[in-house]
Write an enzyme that holds these catalytic residues in place. Structure first.
Site, short mmCIF file in Angstrom:
data_model
loop_
_atom_site.label_atom_id
_atom_site.label_comp_id
_atom_site.label_asym_id
_atom_site.label_seq_id
_atom_site.Cartn_x
_atom_site.Cartn_y
_atom_site.Cartn_z
N SER A 53 -10.03 -0.67 6.76
CA SER A 53 -9.86 -0.47 5.23
C SER A 53 -8.49 -1.99 4.63
O SER A 53 -8.04 -1.96 4.00
CB SER A 53 -8.21 0.22 5.66
OG SER A 53 -8.67 2.04 5.08
N LYS A 76 1.10 -1.25 -0.31
CA LYS A 76 0.12 0.07 -0.20
C LYS A 76 1.10 0.97 0.26
O LYS A 76 1.63 1.58 1.25
CB LYS A 76 -0.73 -0.29 1.09
CG LYS A 76 -2.09 0.97 1.12
CD LYS A 76 -3.10 0.82 2.55
CE LYS A 76 -4.50 2.26 2.59
NZ LYS A 76 -5.27 1.05 3.58
N SER A 116 -9.92 1.32 2.04
CA SER A 116 -9.00 1.88 1.92
C SER A 116 -8.45 1.58 0.81
O SER A 116 -7.11 2.08 -0.37
CB SER A 116 -8.26 3.21 2.71
OG SER A 116 -7.49 2.32 3.73
N1 GLN Z 1 -13.41 3.49 6.23
C1 GLN Z 1 -13.63 4.08 7.27
C2 GLN Z 1 -12.49 6.10 6.95
O1 GLN Z 1 -12.89 6.04 6.13
C3 GLN Z 1 -11.68 3.32 7.80
C4 GLN Z 1 -10.57 3.53 7.09
C5 GLN Z 1 -9.57 2.82 7.04
O2 GLN Z 1 -9.05 1.70 7.58
N2 GLN Z 1 -8.10 3.94 6.88
O3 GLN Z 1 -11.74 6.16 8.26
#
Ligand code: GLN
Length: 496
Positions: free
Chosen positions: A182, A83, A158
């Site tokens: 994410s 990532k 994400s």
């Molecule tokens: N979708 C969640 C957010 O927008 C989690 C994102 C994540 O785990 N980085 O914060």
């Protein structure tokens, strides 16, 4: 032969290497060629690191040629990608943000370093929501990643690039990070194994911070064993991250034990949640029945405070993000809007232009929530909720070895389908409480939805530092559902 590398798991690749059926350079070449030919269809990669992959492959081949095949690392010859919030020296680490579009890493994150020490072939950096804020990769400043199962749909986020790359067979293993879901939610949307270990299992040093008390790194793979082998390589104490723990677990140790005798917790409130799609509910119910048929005992457990997890997360997360992102000030790091005569206006313009709308929303929210007077009304109660949720899990795990739940309330949605932030935040309704409590969670593919034909993930949740429990249950499910398939449009053609 070469055409088949992308279908192979870690053990198969290593058996072929050790018996000299093929070389690591051949694996690297095939993987890079496949990315070159296929990635434009999904845009999982932001940068491809040909040279680094070749160097690593040559080192593996040299070791084998010298007769040191037996000493190869646990990921030797395995194509791995990261990532883009993980530093790899000499590559861009953009966090999919214009703020860091030109940032080149002067060092390597511990989790990345450990895969390299284990002999992995680093293929490149993967797309994500900007600074990991989001559930769809739509907030990437460099354009979204497409779901390999259906290019009109999001891969989740994400870590969308990390999930899509594995689902499309562009990497054997990838790493992602999970602050509220994410790793697990894109794992569910793309139908791959996706593990967020207990907070503290993997060092976060060199991973760009979002919410430091919530962030955790973990692997994506097409089999539970490959994910566990990767965890073995990256887990453990790192003097550069004081939250990392000395973990001596062999994450593969319990995989063959089966589900017989396991107590699997079911949370009725999760299964009856508003917004849970019927086809997802049907699949999770089926997975529970399969575990029961394998000899597990299903027990109902309650997490009475879990419904407050979302509210607590959208206080704690933005507060921590506001603080962490203050370093991107256009002086030490990141985009600088030119031509300003005073520092104040340079800060303001650079941050306004460098960050996208969702990042700005989180920063403003965090700034407000931490301001005098407001702090007491939101931040303290959110921390209290955190204590309650953690206690709920502790009580639940007295009665079960792991919990089975949906990973996401629905299957992958179409681009643009969810436009208001609050609905997007609901993507993580079943994953967030695990970050709040700090225990382990993973998504395990359990087949395709009866209506949509899209992948569905079952979430398995472990007590803290008992990640082996969820991996064992996942491996049992894998005996029923099989390892994660490569998305049909990317699978080997007949005769290949
Ligand atoms: N979708 C969640 C957010 O927008 C989690 C994102 C994540 O785990 N980085 O914060």
């Amino acid at each position: 032969m070469a055409a088949e590398f992308f279908t192979m798991g870690v053990r198969e690749l290593q058996a072929g290497l050790k018996s000299k059926q093929f070389s690591a350079v051949e694996i690297a070449d095939a993987a890079l060629e496949r990315i070159g030919g296929q990635d434009e269809r999904i845009h999982a990669f932001l940068e491809v690191t040909d040279q680094a992959a070749h160097q690593a492959a040559q080192a593996v081949d040299a070791a084998i040629a010298e007769g040191k095949g037996a000493d190869l690392g646990p990921l030797a010859g395995v194509p791995v990608a990261y990532k883009d919030n993980m530093n790899l020296e000499g590559t861009h680490t953009t966090c999919s943000s214009n703020m860091l579009a030109d940032y080149v890493s002067p060092f390597t994150a511990t989790c990345v370093q450990r895969t390299l020490q284990a002999g992995a072939l680093p293929l490149g950096k993967l797309n994500m929501d900007e600074f990991a804020f989001g559930s769809s990769t739509e907030t990437s400043a460099f354009g979204p990643t497409l779901n390999p199962w259906d290019p009109s749909r999001v891969p989740g986020g994400s870590s969308g690039g990390s999930a899509a790359a594995v689902a499309a067979g562009l990497a054997t293993v990838t790493l992602g990070s999970d602050t509220g879901g994410s790793i697990r939610q894109p794992g569910s949307f793309c139908g791959v194994v996706a593990v967020k270990p207990t907070y503290g299992v993997v060092s976060r040093y060199g991973v760009v911070a979002f919410g430091s008390s919530l962030d955790q790194v973990g692997p994506f793979a097409r089999s539970v064993e490959d994910a566990a082998l990767t965890l073995n390589a990256i887990a453990g104490h790192d003097p550069l991250d004081c939250t990392s723990q000395a973990v001596a677990t062999d994450f593969t140790a319990n995989l063959a034990e089966g589900a017989a005798g396991m107590r699997i917790g079911i949370v009725p409130a999760f299964m009856q949640a508003e917004g849970l799609q019927p086809e997802v509910k049907a699949k999770i119910t089926e997975a529970a029945e399969k575990l029961e048929a394998l000899g597990a005992q299903l027990v109902e457990v309650e997490l009475p405070n879990a419904q407050a997890a979302m509210s607590a997360y959208y206080v704690l997360g933005p507060c921590e993000a506001f603080s962490n992102l203050s370093r991107f000030d256009s002086v030490r790091y990141g985009f600088r809007d030119p031509g300003h005569k005073d520092l104040g206006s340079q800060y303001e313009a650079s941050r306004a232009k460098g960050f996208g709308p969702e990042a700005r929303r989180r920063i403003m929210l965090g700034s407000y929530l931490l301001s005098a007077g407001v702090y007491d009304r939101y931040y303290y109660p959110a921390q209290q909720v955190r204590t309650l949720i953690t206690a709920d899990y502790t009580a639940a795990f007295e009665r079960c070895d792991c919990i089975l739940a949906p990973t996401a309330p629905r299957t992958a949605f179409e681009f643009g389908e969810i436009s208001d932030p609050t609905s997007m935040y609901l993507s993580d309704m079943f994953t967030i409480s695990i970050n709040i409590a700090g225990n382990g969670g993973m998504s395990m593919p359990v087949g395709l939805g009866a209506e949509s034909g899209l992948p569905i993930g079952a979430q398995l949740i472990s007590p803290a530092f008992k990640d082996q429990n969820m991996l064992r249950a996942a491996a049992a499910l894998e005996t029923v559902y099989g390892p994660a398939p490569i998305a049909p449009a990317f699978a080997p053609k007949a005769g290949e």
